[in-house]
Design an enzyme around this catalytic site. Sequence first.
Site, PDB file in Angstrom:
ATOM      1  N   ASN A  91       0.798  -1.224   0.000  1.00 45.85           N
ATOM      2  CA  ASN A  91       0.000   0.000   0.000  1.00 45.85           C
ATOM      3  C   ASN A  91       0.836   1.282   0.000  1.00 45.85           C
ATOM      4  O   ASN A  91       0.356   2.330  -0.429  1.00 45.85           O
ATOM      5  CB  ASN A  91      -0.919  -0.014   1.222  1.00 45.85           C
ATOM      6  CG  ASN A  91      -1.631   1.296   1.431  1.00 45.85           C
ATOM      7  OD1 ASN A  91      -2.598   1.609   0.737  1.00 45.85           O
ATOM      8  ND2 ASN A  91      -1.157   2.094   2.390  1.00 45.85           N
ATOM      9  N   TYR A 157       3.404  10.422 -10.921  1.00 45.21           N
ATOM     10  CA  TYR A 157       2.507   9.589 -10.118  1.00 45.21           C
ATOM     11  C   TYR A 157       1.696   8.662 -11.020  1.00 45.21           C
ATOM     12  O   TYR A 157       1.583   7.459 -10.775  1.00 45.21           O
ATOM     13  CB  TYR A 157       1.583  10.491  -9.299  1.00 45.21           C
ATOM     14  CG  TYR A 157       0.636   9.754  -8.379  1.00 45.21           C
ATOM     15  CD1 TYR A 157       1.062   9.283  -7.143  1.00 45.21           C
ATOM     16  CD2 TYR A 157      -0.697   9.547  -8.738  1.00 45.21           C
ATOM     17  CE1 TYR A 157       0.192   8.618  -6.295  1.00 45.21           C
ATOM     18  CE2 TYR A 157      -1.571   8.887  -7.899  1.00 45.21           C
ATOM     19  CZ  TYR A 157      -1.123   8.431  -6.672  1.00 45.21           C
ATOM     20  OH  TYR A 157      -1.993   7.762  -5.838  1.00 45.21           O
ATOM     21  N   LYS A 161       1.488   4.451 -11.207  1.00 42.27           N
ATOM     22  CA  LYS A 161       0.236   3.744 -10.939  1.00 42.27           C
ATOM     23  C   LYS A 161      -0.256   2.960 -12.159  1.00 42.27           C
ATOM     24  O   LYS A 161      -0.885   1.909 -12.017  1.00 42.27           O
ATOM     25  CB  LYS A 161      -0.825   4.731 -10.449  1.00 42.27           C
ATOM     26  CG  LYS A 161      -0.468   5.392  -9.114  1.00 42.27           C
ATOM     27  CD  LYS A 161      -0.187   4.375  -8.014  1.00 42.27           C
ATOM     28  CE  LYS A 161       0.072   5.021  -6.675  1.00 42.27           C
ATOM     29  NZ  LYS A 161       0.294   4.034  -5.597  1.00 42.27           N
ATOM     30  N   THR A 192      -7.569  11.582   2.941  1.00 43.01           N
ATOM     31  CA  THR A 192      -6.457  11.195   3.803  1.00 43.01           C
ATOM     32  C   THR A 192      -5.511  12.378   3.948  1.00 43.01           C
ATOM     33  O   THR A 192      -5.647  13.383   3.247  1.00 43.01           O
ATOM     34  CB  THR A 192      -5.671  10.015   3.211  1.00 43.01           C
ATOM     35  OG1 THR A 192      -4.996  10.452   2.015  1.00 43.01           O
ATOM     36  CG2 THR A 192      -6.581   8.835   2.882  1.00 43.01           C
TER      37      THR A 192
END
Length: 255
Positions: A91, A157, A161, A192
């Site tokens: 994760n 990013y 991914k 988050t």
Amino acid sequence: MSQEPRIAVITGAAQGIGRAIALRLADDGIDVAVNDIPSNEKKLLEVVAEIQAKGRRSIPLIGDVAVEGEVRGFIEQTVSDLGGIDIMVANAGIARSVELIDMSVEDWDCMISVNLRGVMLCYKYAAQQMIKQGRGGRILGASSILGKKGAMTFSSYCATKFAVRGLTQSLALEVSKHNITVNAYCPGLIHTSMTSASTSGQSTDQHGNAVLPVPPSMPGAGPEVIASIVSYLVKPEAYFITGQSIDVNGGRYMS
């Protein structure tokens, strides 16, 4: 899997999605080893205490997923202290917002090392241990809504991914004969501390709509929605789901 999953390793578990996954799996009756970097050790120990308060075994694994020796070491520690590994949830990840034309090679390499090499190392050493044990297993990795659609200022990013999805599909084919499934979860904009830190003064939802425009009524969500998907994917009855990248985004992107 030949038996109910018993022992899980969750990386990036001191906060956010990783913490939610760790606590959910503990609620499901699974012992959980939790990993994070040294700067998050205090928060990680709090997660360990929360898991133990639920009646499950838990140990902290301090280490950087981008460093091969540290990943190998915390896999060995889990096996030694808890008795094996049935579930790996890779994760841990980072996010930075910068246009490609302004990106340094150092920033690029940092993103690749954590978000891609870190997942690869967790996949590798968890799969090796599961094959050695001979009782099957569940491996999951963190992709993203931005692993399916590009976005301005998130090129590095997105690259990591998207790559996690290919890595997941390939490993799923390689280890299926060992009764190991490999899947990825693709969160949308989950509330988050990481998403809050990258919003540049906007609210999380405002920032998300700027990156991936959607109707204003589209719902937001917390880490528990990802934990619920992971909870299902690690169950024995999920044996027929492998090589998939599961969207959990409230409809922000539909593939």
